[in-house]
Each structure stands twice: as C-alpha cells, then as structure tokens.
Design a protein around this motif. Structure first.
Motif, PDB file in Angstrom:
ATOM      1  N   UNK A  89      -7.895   3.823  -2.437  1.00  0.00           N
ATOM      2  CA  UNK A  89      -6.565   3.323  -2.749  1.00  0.00           C
ATOM      3  C   UNK A  89      -6.091   3.905  -4.074  1.00  0.00           C
ATOM      4  N   UNK A  90      -4.797   4.098  -4.196  1.00  0.00           N
ATOM      5  CA  UNK A  90      -4.246   4.255  -5.536  1.00  0.00           C
ATOM      6  C   UNK A  90      -4.215   2.843  -6.117  1.00  0.00           C
ATOM      7  N   UNK A  91      -4.086   2.745  -7.414  1.00  0.00           N
ATOM      8  CA  UNK A  91      -3.958   1.418  -8.008  1.00  0.00           C
ATOM      9  C   UNK A  91      -2.741   0.705  -7.438  1.00  0.00           C
ATOM     10  N   UNK A  92      -1.637   1.427  -7.261  1.00  0.00           N
ATOM     11  CA  UNK A  92      -0.415   0.820  -6.724  1.00  0.00           C
ATOM     12  C   UNK A  92      -0.646   0.248  -5.334  1.00  0.00           C
ATOM     13  N   UNK A  93      -1.346   0.998  -4.485  1.00  0.00           N
ATOM     14  CA  UNK A  93      -1.642   0.505  -3.139  1.00  0.00           C
ATOM     15  C   UNK A  93      -2.494  -0.758  -3.199  1.00  0.00           C
ATOM     16  N   UNK A  94      -3.504  -0.753  -4.031  1.00  0.00           N
ATOM     17  CA  UNK A  94      -4.385  -1.918  -4.149  1.00  0.00           C
ATOM     18  C   UNK A  94      -3.618  -3.131  -4.666  1.00  0.00           C
ATOM     19  N   UNK A  95      -2.790  -2.932  -5.684  1.00  0.00           N
ATOM     20  CA  UNK A  95      -1.993  -4.046  -6.204  1.00  0.00           C
ATOM     21  C   UNK A  95      -1.079  -4.594  -5.125  1.00  0.00           C
ATOM     22  N   UNK A  96      -0.455  -3.719  -4.363  1.00  0.00           N
ATOM     23  CA  UNK A  96       0.474  -4.149  -3.316  1.00  0.00           C
ATOM     24  C   UNK A  96      -0.246  -4.939  -2.237  1.00  0.00           C
ATOM     25  N   UNK A  97      -1.398  -4.450  -1.779  1.00  0.00           N
ATOM     26  CA  UNK A  97      -2.158  -5.160  -0.747  1.00  0.00           C
ATOM     27  C   UNK A  97      -2.518  -6.566  -1.228  1.00  0.00           C
ATOM     28  N   UNK A  98      -3.079  -6.655  -2.406  1.00  0.00           N
ATOM     29  CA  UNK A  98      -3.516  -7.960  -2.914  1.00  0.00           C
ATOM     30  C   UNK A  98      -2.317  -8.874  -3.160  1.00  0.00           C
ATOM     31  N   UNK A  99      -1.263  -8.364  -3.751  1.00  0.00           N
ATOM     32  CA  UNK A  99      -0.084  -9.181  -4.029  1.00  0.00           C
ATOM     33  C   UNK A  99       0.523  -9.733  -2.747  1.00  0.00           C
ATOM     34  N   UNK A 100       0.656  -8.874  -1.741  1.00  0.00           N
ATOM     35  CA  UNK A 100       1.280  -9.304  -0.491  1.00  0.00           C
ATOM     36  C   UNK A 100       0.387 -10.233   0.317  1.00  0.00           C
ATOM     37  N   UNK A 101      -0.877  -9.900   0.438  1.00  0.00           N
ATOM     38  CA  UNK A 101      -1.770 -10.689   1.299  1.00  0.00           C
ATOM     39  C   UNK A 101      -2.161 -12.019   0.668  1.00  0.00           C
ATOM     40  N   UNK A 102      -2.185 -12.067  -0.655  1.00  0.00           N
ATOM     41  CA  UNK A 102      -2.601 -13.295  -1.339  1.00  0.00           C
ATOM     42  C   UNK A 102      -1.436 -14.028  -1.990  1.00  0.00           C
ATOM     43  N   UNK A 103      -0.218 -13.550  -1.725  1.00  0.00           N
ATOM     44  CA  UNK A 103       0.996 -14.175  -2.243  1.00  0.00           C
ATOM     45  C   UNK A 103       0.929 -14.347  -3.768  1.00  0.00           C
TER      46      UNK A 103
END
Length: 79
Positions: free
Chosen positions: A30-44
C-alpha cells in the motif's frame, strides 16, 4: 498468536489489520494514502485516527515500510 511479554492488539487495531489484509492490492503493498483510506473508511475514522492506527501497526511490527510503501508482516501469524 501473541508472544510472551507482548500485549494483544486492541479490537480496533485488529479490525484495521483485517481490513488492510482484505484490501491488499495485487502488488502486495500500500501507499500510505491507500492504507489511511482503507482504515478510515472501513473503521469509520477520521484521517488522524487512521494515521494513528497505521503508525501503531507499523511500530508493533505488523506493517513495515519498503521504499515508501507499506507491506503486511506475515499476517496469518498475527491472528
């Protein structure tokens, strides 16, 4: 499995790790941006919360960085 002297991940951190595992791109990182987006979206979570979780996972050895991208550390052994 948790090693002796290690504390288990919090439920939120474990959920974030699970989310990253299921969203792992074909290239395996993941890029950091991708990882942040996944966690932010999936974990609200907001961006600061997602950054904190990613940092904790990285500091605890569940993620590692290679050339500015994040990879999961032997994910199955963390369960």
């Amino acid at each position: 499995m948790v090693g002796q002297g290690e504390s288990p991940l919090s439920p939120l951190a474990q959920d974030a790790l699970d989310a990253l595992s299921t969203a792992l791109p074909d290239e395996g990182e993941f890029t950091y941006e991708q990882a942040y987006t996944v966690v932010a979206e999936r974990e609200d979570l907001g961006r600061p919360g997602a950054e904190d979780i990613i940092e904790r996972l990285n500091n605890r050895g569940h993620l590692y960085e290679v050339e500015g991208k994040l990879r999961l550390t032997d994910y199955e052994s963390t369960r």
